[in-house]
Write a protein that holds these residues in place. Structure first.
Motif, PDB file in Angstrom:
ATOM      1  N   THR A 175     -62.647  56.756  -6.693  1.00  0.00           N
ATOM      2  CA  THR A 175     -63.674  56.804  -7.733  1.00  0.00           C
ATOM      3  C   THR A 175     -63.440  58.000  -8.652  1.00  0.00           C
ATOM      4  OG1 THR A 175     -65.269  55.725  -6.274  1.00  0.00           O
ATOM      5  CG2 THR A 175     -66.169  56.897  -8.158  1.00  0.00           C
ATOM      6  N   ALA A 176     -63.131  59.145  -8.074  1.00  0.00           N
ATOM      7  CA  ALA A 176     -62.875  60.351  -8.873  1.00  0.00           C
ATOM      8  C   ALA A 176     -61.633  60.192  -9.737  1.00  0.00           C
ATOM      9  CB  ALA A 176     -62.738  61.559  -7.958  1.00  0.00           C
ATOM     10  N   GLN A 177     -60.603  59.559  -9.199  1.00  0.00           N
ATOM     11  CA  GLN A 177     -59.362  59.367  -9.954  1.00  0.00           C
ATOM     12  C   GLN A 177     -59.555  58.420 -11.140  1.00  0.00           C
ATOM     13  OE1 GLN A 177     -56.572  58.012  -7.028  1.00  0.00           O
ATOM     14  NE2 GLN A 177     -56.088  60.081  -6.334  1.00  0.00           N
ATOM     15  N   LYS A 236     -62.230  58.042 -12.942  1.00  0.00           N
ATOM     16  CA  LYS A 236     -63.058  58.747 -13.912  1.00  0.00           C
ATOM     17  C   LYS A 236     -64.237  57.937 -14.474  1.00  0.00           C
ATOM     18  CE  LYS A 236     -59.491  62.030 -15.329  1.00  0.00           C
ATOM     19  NZ  LYS A 236     -59.232  62.444 -14.023  1.00  0.00           N
ATOM     20  N   THR A 237     -64.056  56.665 -14.760  1.00  0.00           N
ATOM     21  CA  THR A 237     -65.163  55.866 -15.296  1.00  0.00           C
ATOM     22  C   THR A 237     -65.804  54.994 -14.221  1.00  0.00           C
ATOM     23  OG1 THR A 237     -63.682  54.079 -15.951  1.00  0.00           O
ATOM     24  CG2 THR A 237     -64.152  55.771 -17.615  1.00  0.00           C
TER      25      THR A 237
END
Length: 89
Positions: A40-42, A44-45
């Motif tokens: 999820t962090a990678q 970004k959206t």
């Protein structure tokens, strides 16, 4: 390919992802939950929906909470709020 050799949805050779959501079960034996926040962090959206239940495939788990959030995204393009969590069905 027309248009400089790029496919639709690509910019500079990289795929562009619009907002998207992922749903992961806390006790999924196939795809460990620990991967979900990192992915999820990678992205970004992306927005993560956490399902507190067992098994692989939160959408088909019988959870009305998960179904409502996923359906809302698929049918209306509405992302769930960040940190959304659904109890086990």
């Amino acid at each position: 390919m027309a248009g400089g050799g790029r496919r639709r949805g690509q910019a500079g050779g990289r795929h562009r992802l619009g907002p998207h959501r992922g749903d992961r079960g806390k006790n999924d034996p196939a795809t460990p939950y620990e991967w979900a926040p990192k992915l999820t962090a990678q992205l970004k959206t992306a927005t993560l929906v956490t399902y507190e239940g067992e098994g692989h495939g939160a959408y088909l788990s019988g959870s009305q909470c998960v179904a409502k959030l996923v359906d809302s995204y698929l049918l209306d393009g509405k992302l769930p709020r960040r940190g959304a969590t659904c109890p086990a069905a």
